[in-house]
Write a protein that holds these residues in place. Structure first.
Motif, PDB file in Angstrom:
ATOM      1  N   LYS A  38       0.808  -0.798  -0.203  1.00 13.64           N
ATOM      2  CA  LYS A  38      -0.059   0.060   0.026  1.00 13.64           C
ATOM      3  C   LYS A  38       0.691   1.542  -0.183  1.00 13.64           C
ATOM      4  CE  LYS A  38      -3.197   2.667   2.848  1.00 13.64           C
ATOM      5  NZ  LYS A  38      -3.915   2.566   3.748  1.00 13.64           N
ATOM      6  N   GLN A  70       2.071   1.722  -3.317  1.00 15.14           N
ATOM      7  CA  GLN A  70       1.041   2.550  -3.995  1.00 15.14           C
ATOM      8  C   GLN A  70       1.767   3.816  -4.255  1.00 15.14           C
ATOM      9  OE1 GLN A  70      -0.411   0.280  -6.789  1.00 15.14           O
ATOM     10  NE2 GLN A  70      -0.794   2.810  -7.646  1.00 15.14           N
ATOM     11  N   ILE A  71       0.902   4.575  -2.582  1.00 16.31           N
ATOM     12  CA  ILE A  71       1.029   6.004  -2.793  1.00 16.31           C
ATOM     13  C   ILE A  71       2.465   6.382  -2.737  1.00 16.31           C
ATOM     14  CG2 ILE A  71       0.984   7.678  -0.598  1.00 16.31           C
ATOM     15  CD1 ILE A  71      -0.398   5.440   1.160  1.00 16.31           C
ATOM     16  N   GLN A  72       2.944   5.610  -2.546  1.00 16.81           N
ATOM     17  CA  GLN A  72       4.432   6.599  -3.321  1.00 16.81           C
ATOM     18  C   GLN A  72       4.440   7.143  -4.882  1.00 16.81           C
ATOM     19  OE1 GLN A  72       6.970   3.720  -0.671  1.00 16.81           O
ATOM     20  NE2 GLN A  72       8.644   6.223  -0.434  1.00 16.81           N
ATOM     21  N   ALA A  73       4.285   5.550  -5.687  1.00 17.87           N
ATOM     22  CA  ALA A  73       3.771   5.489  -7.277  1.00 17.87           C
ATOM     23  C   ALA A  73       3.120   6.989  -7.391  1.00 17.87           C
ATOM     24  CB  ALA A  73       3.558   4.891  -7.528  1.00 17.87           C
ATOM     25  N   ASN A  74       2.170   7.299  -6.840  1.00 15.95           N
ATOM     26  CA  ASN A  74       0.527   8.200  -7.125  1.00 15.95           C
ATOM     27  C   ASN A  74       0.810   9.496  -6.823  1.00 15.95           C
ATOM     28  OD1 ASN A  74      -1.247   5.624  -7.645  1.00 15.95           O
ATOM     29  ND2 ASN A  74      -1.403   5.656  -6.363  1.00 15.95           N
ATOM     30  N   MET A  75       1.380   9.678  -5.869  1.00 10.51           N
ATOM     31  CA  MET A  75       2.138  10.960  -5.807  1.00 10.51           C
ATOM     32  C   MET A  75       3.596  11.186  -4.808  1.00 10.51           C
ATOM     33  SD  MET A  75       0.187  11.126  -1.736  1.00 10.51           S
ATOM     34  CE  MET A  75      -1.626  10.436  -2.901  1.00 10.51           C
ATOM     35  N   LYS A  76       4.422  12.068  -5.012  1.00  4.26           N
ATOM     36  CA  LYS A  76       5.357  12.157  -3.883  1.00  4.26           C
ATOM     37  C   LYS A  76       4.899  12.737  -2.545  1.00  4.26           C
ATOM     38  CE  LYS A  76       8.350  14.068  -7.822  1.00  4.26           C
ATOM     39  NZ  LYS A  76       9.438  14.820  -8.102  1.00  4.26           N
TER      40      LYS A  76
END
Length: 538
Positions: free
Chosen positions: A426, A429-435
Motif C-alpha cells: 500500500k 502504491q501511495i508513493q507511486a501515485n504521489m510524491k
C-alpha cells in the motif's frame, strides 16, 4: 468527478498487448515494508512466504518435560556448542499456536560460560601492567572490566549457548524469527548472581495446524462465479475496434443542433441534495466538475439517467434535473441519495470519422490488410483476456471458499508479517501515485500507522493467511508436483528482473518464493479441474 458507475468489485485492466502477459506472472516485484524483499504475487493472493514447510507439520506435544542432551545435534540454524551438562526444558502450549519453553540451566553450564567470558576479556582487555594476551589474575581482571559487565556478558553467553539446545523440541515446527525471550534480563542477572544458575522462558510460534470443515471439503467445491459483461470477447473486441476507429477521426464543432449519441460535450456540472427544507440542502462535491469531457458513447458508464437528461442540450444552454444514486453506487454515503443536477454545455463536438473499410486495416492494427483480419485478431486477443479474467474470477471465488472451510490458530508473528507485507504494498502504491516528502513518509512508516493498519485490516489479513495455509495443505495432501525446469526457469526470470531494476535480492529467498507460487498455481489448477463451476454474467 464521481459520475461514473463503479461496482464494489475489483476493477480489471484488460491487456491487449500479447507481448505483455496479463496473468500468472511470477515477476511482479513487491517490496516488503521492513525491507525484506518479497518479490512475488500470485493472482489475487499476495503470497506470504509461509515461514515454515507445510510438509513438516506435526501435532504439537502436550505440556511435557524433557532433557536436552549436552551432545545432541544441531537444531535451529545456529550450531550447538556442546555443554558440560544437560539443561532442563519444560514445554507448555500457549494460545495462538505458540509454545512456551521454560529453560533451567545448571551451575556447571553457567561456570563454563563464566570461564569462557573471562578468557575472552583476557584476550581483549589491555590491563595496565600486563602484556596483551598474557594471563591476568581473575580478581584484577574483574576489577578492571567491572563485575557488572562480566556478569552481563556471562548471562548473554549462557543464552547464546543454551538457546539452540532448548529449541530442539520445536525443530521443524518453529516459525523463523518468532523466538522471544520473555524473561527480563535484569531478572536473569539476579538469578545468576544469587544462585549461580539461570532460568528463563522462551515463547516461539509454531506452524499452524489446518482443520477442514468438512473434512476434505475442498474436493467437492460448488461455486458460482460472476463475470462482468465488459470482458465478453465479442463485446470487448467491438468496443476496442470502435475505440481505434475513433482515434483516427477528428473533432468538429457542432453549431446547428443539440447533443446526440456519438457527440462529445464539455460540461460544467454541479449537484446538491434534494430536501423540502432548503436549509438542509447540501452540495455534493464528488458529483461536481468543471470542463468535464463527456463522450456520449460512454453513457452506460455514468449515473443512470444522466445521459438521457442532457440529450438535446445545446452549446451555452443549461439544464437542471433530478436523479437518484443507485444502491450499488461505489460511494456508500451517496447510495439512495436524491440529487438535483445543473449542467451547462460549454462546448459540443461531433466526430468526423473515415469510412471503416479495408483501407484503414493497417492503421487500425499494424500488419493487417483487411478489416476482417483486424476484427479476428482483436477478437482473439479479447478472447485470451476473457479466459484470463474467468480464471482469475474463479480463483478468487475458490480462495474465498477455502478460507471459510479451514480453521487454524494464527501465530502473531505470521499475522504481523503478512500485515506488514500488505502495508508495504500500500505504501509503495501511495508513493507511486504521489510524491511524499520525508516527513510524510516517516509518518506513514511509523509504528503507530502500521499498527493501526494491522488492526483495521485484521480480518482481511487473517483470511489471506488461511487461504495460504489451505493451499499449502492441499498441495501436500494431493501430492501435487511441478517440474524442476519450471522452477529453474522462473527463478532465472525473477533474478533477471531484479538485476534489470538494480534491486538487491537473496537467491535462496527468491527460490523459496517461486516454489510457493508454483505450488499455489498447481493447487488452483487442480481445484478448477475438480470443482463444479457455474458462470453468471452481470
Amino acid at each position: 468527478m464521481e459520475l461514473c458507475l463503479s461496482s464494489t468489485t475489483t476493477t480489471r485492466v484488460l491487456n491487449l498487448n500479447p507481448s505483455r502477459p496479463s496473468h500468472n506472472s511470477l515477476r511482479n516485484p513487491l517490496l516488503h515494508f521492513n525491507h525484506t524483499h518479497r518479490p512475488f504475487t500470485f493472482l489475487k493472493l499476495p503470497s506470504p512466504s509461509r515461514q515454515f514447510h507445510l510438509r513438516q507439520l506435526q501435532s504439537p506435544p502436550n505440556p511435557s518435560r524433557f532433557t536436552a542432551s549436552a551432545s545432541s545435534s544441531v537444531a535451529t540454524g545456529n550450531e550447538k556448542d556442546q555443554l558440560p551438562a544437560d539443561i532442563e526444558v519444560k514445554e507448555t502450549q500457549e494460545p495462538n499456536c505458540s509454545v512456551r519453553l521454560s529453560v533451567q540451566v545448571p551451575p556447571a553450564v553457567c561456570d563454563d560460560c563464566y570461564s569462557r567470558v573471562l578468557n575472552e576479556f583476557m584476550k581483549q582487555a589491555k590491563v595496565p601492567g600486563f602484556r596483551p594476551g598474557k594471563e591476568v589474575p581473575e580478581s584484577i581482571l574483574i576489577s578492571y572490566v567491572g563485575k557488572k559487565n562480566v556478569q552481563k556478558a556471562t548471562v548473554e553467553s549462557i543464552l547464546k549457548r543454551t538457546l539452540p539446545h532448548a529449541m530442539s523440541s520445536v525443530t521443524g515446527r518453529a516459525l523463523r524469527d518468532s523466538v522471544r525471550i520473555v524473561t527480563k534480563f535484569s531478572e536473569m542477572e539476579q538469578t545468576y548472581s544469587s544462585l549461580n544458575s539461570l532460568r528463563y522462558d522462551v515463547i516461539v510460534d509454531v506452524a499452524p495446524q489446518v482443520k477442514w470443515i468438512p473434512e476434505n471439503g475442498y474436493k467437492n467445491l460448488k461455486i458460482v462465479v460472476e463475470i462482468d459483461s465488459d470482458i465478453d470477447a465479442s463485446r470487448a473486441s467491438e468496443q476496442e475496434l470502435r475505440r481505434r476507429h475513433k482515434s483516427l477521426g477528428s473533432m468538429r464543432i457542432v453549431t446547428d443542433r443539440g447533443l446526440q449519441i456519438g457527440d462529445v460535450a464539455v460540461l460544467d456540472i454541479s449537484a446538491t441534495t434534494v430536501d423540502q427544507d432548503e436549509s438542509n440542502v447540501q452540495k455534493i462535491p464528488s458529483a461536481e466538475s468543471k470542463g468535464f469531457h463527456f463522450d456520449t458513447e460512454d453513457g452506460d458508464k455514468v449515473l443512470p439517467g444522466f445521459l438521457d437528461s442532457i440529450i438535446g442540450i445545446k452549446r451555452g444552454e443549461t439544464k437542471s434535473f433530478q436523479l437518484v444514486f443507485p444502491e450499488s453506487w461505489k460511494q456508500e454515503n451517496l447510495r439512495g441519495v436524491h440529487a438535483q443536477f445543473t449542467v451547462e454545455c460549454k462546448e459540443l463536438f461531433y466526430r468526423d470519422l473515415p469510412e471503416l473499410d479495408d483501407s484503414l486495416a493497417d492503421r487500425l492494427l499494424t500488419g493487417c490488410t483487411t478489416l476482417n483480419q483486424v476484427k479476428e485478431l482483436l477478437f482473439q486477443r479479447c478472447l485470451e483476456v476473457e479466459q484470463t479474467a474467468r480464471e482469475q474470477a474463479t480463483d478468487n471465488v475458490i480462495l474465498d471458499q477455502l478460507q471459510k472451510m479451514v480453521e487454524a490458530d494464527i501465530p502473531q508473528s505470521l499475522f504481523e508479517e503478512q500485515g506488514r507485507q500488505f502495508y508495504g504494498a500500500k505504501l509503495l502504491q501511495i508513493q507511486a501515485n504521489m510524491k511524499l516528502n520525508d516527513q510524510q513518509l516517516a509518518s506513514l512508516s511509523s509504528p503507530k500507522a502500521v499498527n493501526e493498519y494491522l488492526e483495521n485490516q485484521k480480518d482481511n489479513i487473517l483470511n489471506v493467511i488461511k487461504q495460504n495455509l489451505a493451499v499449502g495443505d492441499i498441495y501436500k495432501r494431493e501430492n501435487l508436483q511441478f517440474s524442476t525446469d519450471e522452477l529453474v526457469k522462473e527463478v532465472e526470470n525473477s533474478i533477471a528482473e531484479f538485476k534489470s531494476q538494480k534491486q538487491e535480492y537473496d537467491e535462496e529467498r527468491v527460490r523459496e518464493q517461486v516454489q510457493e507460487i508454483l505450488e499455489g498455481a498447481k493447487v488452483l489448477e487442480w481445484l478448477r479441474e475438480h470443482a463444479e463451476i457455474q458462470f453468471i454474467t452481470r
